[in-house]
Write a protein that holds these residues in place. Structure first.
Motif, PDB file in Angstrom:
ATOM      1  N   UNK A 210      42.150  47.934  38.187  1.00 43.77           N
ATOM      2  CA  UNK A 210      40.951  48.270  38.937  1.00 43.77           C
ATOM      3  C   UNK A 210      40.501  49.682  38.607  1.00 43.77           C
ATOM      4  N   UNK A 211      39.278  49.978  38.978  1.00 43.42           N
ATOM      5  CA  UNK A 211      38.697  51.291  38.733  1.00 43.42           C
ATOM      6  C   UNK A 211      39.300  52.282  39.720  1.00 43.42           C
ATOM      7  N   UNK A 212      40.147  53.160  39.222  1.00 40.74           N
ATOM      8  CA  UNK A 212      40.849  54.080  40.115  1.00 40.74           C
ATOM      9  C   UNK A 212      39.914  55.126  40.700  1.00 40.74           C
ATOM     10  N   UNK A 213      38.682  55.262  40.160  1.00 37.83           N
ATOM     11  CA  UNK A 213      37.728  56.230  40.687  1.00 37.83           C
ATOM     12  C   UNK A 213      36.762  55.607  41.691  1.00 37.83           C
ATOM     13  N   UNK A 214      36.870  54.317  41.919  1.00 39.09           N
ATOM     14  CA  UNK A 214      35.989  53.680  42.895  1.00 39.09           C
ATOM     15  C   UNK A 214      36.226  54.294  44.273  1.00 39.09           C
ATOM     16  N   UNK A 215      35.156  54.562  45.025  1.00 32.39           N
ATOM     17  CA  UNK A 215      35.339  55.200  46.339  1.00 32.39           C
ATOM     18  C   UNK A 215      36.166  54.358  47.304  1.00 32.39           C
ATOM     19  N   UNK A 216      36.163  53.038  47.103  1.00 34.85           N
ATOM     20  CA  UNK A 216      36.952  52.158  47.978  1.00 34.85           C
ATOM     21  C   UNK A 216      38.201  51.633  47.285  1.00 34.85           C
ATOM     22  N   UNK A 217      38.738  52.418  46.324  1.00 34.14           N
ATOM     23  CA  UNK A 217      39.903  51.961  45.559  1.00 34.14           C
ATOM     24  C   UNK A 217      41.080  51.573  46.439  1.00 34.14           C
ATOM     25  N   UNK A 218      41.443  52.347  47.454  1.00 36.83           N
ATOM     26  CA  UNK A 218      42.563  51.921  48.308  1.00 36.83           C
ATOM     27  C   UNK A 218      42.305  50.578  48.979  1.00 36.83           C
ATOM     28  N   UNK A 219      41.080  50.360  49.413  1.00 35.18           N
ATOM     29  CA  UNK A 219      40.748  49.103  50.059  1.00 35.18           C
ATOM     30  C   UNK A 219      40.786  47.949  49.065  1.00 35.18           C
ATOM     31  N   UNK A 220      40.343  48.202  47.832  1.00 39.08           N
ATOM     32  CA  UNK A 220      40.421  47.177  46.789  1.00 39.08           C
ATOM     33  C   UNK A 220      41.872  46.791  46.528  1.00 39.08           C
ATOM     34  N   UNK A 221      42.743  47.793  46.472  1.00 37.05           N
ATOM     35  CA  UNK A 221      44.162  47.516  46.248  1.00 37.05           C
ATOM     36  C   UNK A 221      44.725  46.677  47.385  1.00 37.05           C
ATOM     37  N   UNK A 222      44.383  47.041  48.612  1.00 34.25           N
ATOM     38  CA  UNK A 222      44.885  46.275  49.750  1.00 34.25           C
ATOM     39  C   UNK A 222      44.430  44.826  49.691  1.00 34.25           C
ATOM     40  N   UNK A 223      43.179  44.588  49.304  1.00 36.49           N
ATOM     41  CA  UNK A 223      42.686  43.215  49.180  1.00 36.49           C
ATOM     42  C   UNK A 223      43.439  42.455  48.093  1.00 36.49           C
ATOM     43  N   UNK A 224      43.647  43.112  46.943  1.00 33.14           N
ATOM     44  CA  UNK A 224      44.380  42.458  45.856  1.00 33.14           C
ATOM     45  C   UNK A 224      45.766  42.007  46.312  1.00 33.14           C
ATOM     46  N   UNK A 225      46.434  42.855  47.076  1.00 33.75           N
ATOM     47  CA  UNK A 225      47.801  42.561  47.502  1.00 33.75           C
ATOM     48  C   UNK A 225      47.820  41.576  48.667  1.00 33.75           C
ATOM     49  N   UNK A 226      47.086  41.888  49.711  1.00 28.44           N
ATOM     50  CA  UNK A 226      47.171  41.123  50.954  1.00 28.44           C
ATOM     51  C   UNK A 226      46.450  39.783  50.857  1.00 28.44           C
ATOM     52  N   UNK A 227      45.261  39.766  50.262  1.00 30.77           N
ATOM     53  CA  UNK A 227      44.473  38.542  50.216  1.00 30.77           C
ATOM     54  C   UNK A 227      44.690  37.732  48.939  1.00 30.77           C
ATOM     55  N   UNK A 228      44.804  38.424  47.802  1.00 30.90           N
ATOM     56  CA  UNK A 228      44.879  37.718  46.520  1.00 30.90           C
ATOM     57  C   UNK A 228      46.295  37.528  46.006  1.00 30.90           C
ATOM     58  N   UNK A 229      47.279  38.173  46.626  1.00 30.65           N
ATOM     59  CA  UNK A 229      48.670  37.947  46.267  1.00 30.65           C
ATOM     60  C   UNK A 229      49.193  38.734  45.085  1.00 30.65           C
ATOM     61  N   UNK A 230      48.483  39.774  44.665  1.00 27.97           N
ATOM     62  CA  UNK A 230      48.960  40.601  43.563  1.00 27.97           C
ATOM     63  C   UNK A 230      50.099  41.506  44.034  1.00 27.97           C
TER      64      UNK A 230
END
Length: 251
Positions: free
Chosen positions: A78-98
């Motif tokens: 993912x784009x580590x400079x995205x302003x919502x990067x922490x939230x993107x990571x949480x979605x990947x892990x919690x919702x998508x199973x990464x």
């Protein structure tokens, strides 16, 4: 149980899952081809690493996790400079199973960007949700992330492809030394993948075995894992020989 800890997949349907930049020339690498290959060689489970062909679009890997539950784990990009990067990571892990994210140390001009203070929110989120990072790049770039690895001992970090070290460096082996230095951090691990492209010999690439031994002796077997780099390994070496290289040819 045998687990292939490092491989990539991409869809044959490029209309549904288009590559970044319109690329069309990738060799076959579908999840179904992977499963057939794993079955042929008795490999039970695998860790899918998001291919750079899709860049930040993790949808094919996410769909593969859902389609074959319990068979795979996955690492995203993912784009580590995205302003919502922490939230993107949480979605990947919690919702998508990464399970976490891969860092491409060679992509920024300065690999130290991966350890800059603006990355702390992502690492704090990783610690919160139990995510890990993979570090992919040459050994001379690995020291750039040491400071953030040290700051977050609760976040596991895996060095891809023996940390990018030469496998036949010889002498004092300073580049391999960059990799071995990470053993002081208990949260670091190393992937063993075939390094035949760094060998001057034919299979089983005996001139590379010394580097593997040094990593084994320094990290210990509990912090090592085996992977093939499928489907790239299918062109030349072959999946079976990538398994037997470590199972039969190294003591």
């Amino acid at each position: 149980m045998i687990i292939d800890s490092h491989l990539h997949v991409w869809s044959d349907d490029q209309d549904r899952y288009p590559f970044e930049g319109g690329r069309k020339d990738a060799a076959p690498g579908s999840t179904e081809l992977l499963l057939e290959t794993m079955h042929e060689y008795g490999v039970d489970k695998a860790v899918i690493v998001q291919p750079i062909y899709y860049l930040y679009d993790n949808s094919y890997v996410a769909d593969s996790l859902k389609k074959y539950p319990g068979k795979f784990a996955a690492m995203g990009i993912m784009d580590r400079h995205a302003p919502d990067a922490p939230e993107q990571l949480e979605k990947l892990v919690v919702e998508d199973g990464f399970s976490g994210l891969r860092m491409h140390l060679g992509r920024p001009d300065d690999p130290a960007e991966w350890a800059a203070p603006d990355q702390d929110p992502i690492w704090r989120k990783a610690e919160e949700v139990g995510a890990l990072f993979q570090s992919f790049g040459p050994a001379d770039k690995q020291p750039a992330i040491e400071s953030i690895v040290a700051r977050y001992p609760g976040v596991k970090v895996v060095l891809d492809h023996i940390g990018g070290a030469p496998a036949d460096e010889g002498g004092a082996a300073p580049l391999l030394g960059h990799v071995l230095k990470f053993a002081q951090y208990p949260n670091t691990y190393v992937k063993f993948t075939p390094q035949g492209h760094k060998s001057q010999e034919d299979y089983p690439f005996k001139d590379t075995h010394g580097a593997f031994h040094k990593i084994y002796d320094t990290f210990g077997p509990q912090r090592l894992m085996w992977g093939t780099d499928f489907p790239h390994v299918m062109r030349g070496l072959g999946y079976g020989r990538a398994l037997d290289l470590f199972r039969e040819h190294m003591d």
